[in-house]
Design an enzyme around this catalytic site. Structure first.
Site, PDB file in Angstrom:
ATOM      1  N   HIS A  67       0.876  -1.089  -0.071  1.00 26.98           N
ATOM      2  CA  HIS A  67       0.013   0.106   0.008  1.00 26.98           C
ATOM      3  C   HIS A  67       0.953   1.235   0.060  1.00 26.98           C
ATOM      4  O   HIS A  67       2.113   1.159  -0.301  1.00 26.98           O
ATOM      5  CB  HIS A  67      -0.907  -0.148   1.287  1.00 26.98           C
ATOM      6  N   HIS A 115      -0.577  -0.666  -8.728  1.00 27.96           N
ATOM      7  CA  HIS A 115      -1.773  -0.029  -7.861  1.00 27.96           C
ATOM      8  C   HIS A 115      -2.135   1.181  -8.789  1.00 27.96           C
ATOM      9  O   HIS A 115      -1.994   2.250  -8.395  1.00 27.96           O
ATOM     10  CB  HIS A 115      -1.217   0.712  -6.669  1.00 27.96           C
ATOM     11  N   HIS A 125      -6.769  -1.421  -9.029  1.00 31.74           N
ATOM     12  CA  HIS A 125      -6.654  -2.865  -9.472  1.00 31.74           C
ATOM     13  C   HIS A 125      -7.717  -3.756  -9.249  1.00 31.74           C
ATOM     14  O   HIS A 125      -7.732  -4.882  -9.740  1.00 31.74           O
ATOM     15  CB  HIS A 125      -5.193  -3.299  -9.190  1.00 31.74           C
ATOM     16  N   GLN A 166      -9.093   1.033  -4.225  1.00 33.48           N
ATOM     17  CA  GLN A 166      -8.459   1.404  -2.843  1.00 33.48           C
ATOM     18  C   GLN A 166      -7.943   2.895  -2.801  1.00 33.48           C
ATOM     19  O   GLN A 166      -7.163   3.288  -3.630  1.00 33.48           O
ATOM     20  CB  GLN A 166      -7.343   0.539  -2.716  1.00 33.48           C
TER      21      GLN A 166
HETATM   22 CU   LIG Z   1      -2.272  -1.801  -1.737  1.00 36.94          CU
END
Ligand SMILES: [Cu+2]
Ligand SMILES: *[C@@H]1O[C@H](CO)[C@@H](O)[C@H](O)[C@H]1NC(C)=O
Length: 241
Positions: A17, A103, A176, A185
């Site tokens: 992340h 990402h 994604h 996200q």
């Molecule tokens: Cu992530």
């Protein structure tokens, strides 16, 4: 093949992340996490209706105490938001720093005027967008540009906005897993600013939560098949003076 790609990507992303960890002002680094409300965990927010979407927290608890620094800037300054995989990762030691290359998605920056940039109450603020970067005509994503630039994204503070204290909300949306909602996200942190030298503009504003819906084409988005040709960044248009 399609499922294989998606599955691998999701697996790879499980711990890959990102966090907005540092603000630069006219090319000068302000210090790692200085004046930024960083979370203790680098995970995403996926519920666009939750208060976590304002300045993170909740699912990714904020580090406490919240920072006491307020970063002094001038309207019209060039700012740079710098992201990293975790609070202490570097690109030299971590292939997924500043973020997993898979990402893909936009980078977006908002401001909200506040009476006190140290306020702990972030609900009810009125936000306006000052920057966005999505997918360009060569189909390259903002996240790829960010990755290639070692996590840094430049933008300019509008010169006409009112002087005073603000929260700056810098955000990456990774797409994604966004083919269904919830899936996109959202990674966001808020920096504490004191803007001087401003003007008298009164930008139109939106609320968080509220600015995004699960059905927005920029939130529910198929990244893989068919290969996307356009992307509509969610939220309002970018304010300019
Ligand atoms: Cu992530
Ligand atoms: C904000 O900037 C103004 C102008 O430089 C200054 O007078 C004021 O003390 C600053 N406020 C904070 C909280 O830093």
């Amino acid at each position: 093949m399609k499922n294989l790609i998606v599955t691998c990507s999701l697996l790879a992303s499980a711990s890959a992340h990102t966090i907005f960890t540092q603000l630069w002002v006219n090319g000068v680094a302000q210090g790692q996490t200085k004046g930024i409300r960083v979370p203790t965990y680098d995970g995403p927010v996926t519920d666009v209706t939750s208060n976590d979407v304002i300045c993170n927290g909740g699912v990714n608890p904020l580090r406490t105490p919240l920072p006491k620094d307020i970063i002094n800037v001038q309207a019209g300054d060039k700012l740079t938001a710098e992201w990293h995989h975790t609070l202490d990762s570097t690109q030299a030691s971590d292939a997924q720093d500043p973020i997993d290359k898979g990402h893909l998605g936009p980078v977006i920056v908002y401001l909200a005027k506040v009476d006190d940039a140290l306020t702990t109450k972030v609900t009810g603020l009125k936000w306006f967008k000052i920057y966005q970067d999505g997918m360009d005509s060569s189909k390259q994503w903002a996240v790829t540009r960010l990755y290639n630039n070692k996590g840094k994204v430049d933008f300019t503070l509008p010169s006409c906005i009112a002087s005073g204290q603000y929260l700056l909300r810098a955000e990456i949306i990774a797409l994604h897993g966004a083919s269904n909602y919830p899936g996109a996200q959202l990674y966001m942190e808020c920096a504490q600013l004191n803007i001087s030298g401003g003007g008298s503009a009164n930008p139109p504003t939106v609320s968080f939560p509220g600015a995004y819906k699960g059905t927005d084409p920029g939130i529910k988005f198929q990244l893989y098949y068919p290969t996307p040709t356009t992307y509509i960044v969610p939220g309002p248009t970018v304010f300019s003076c």
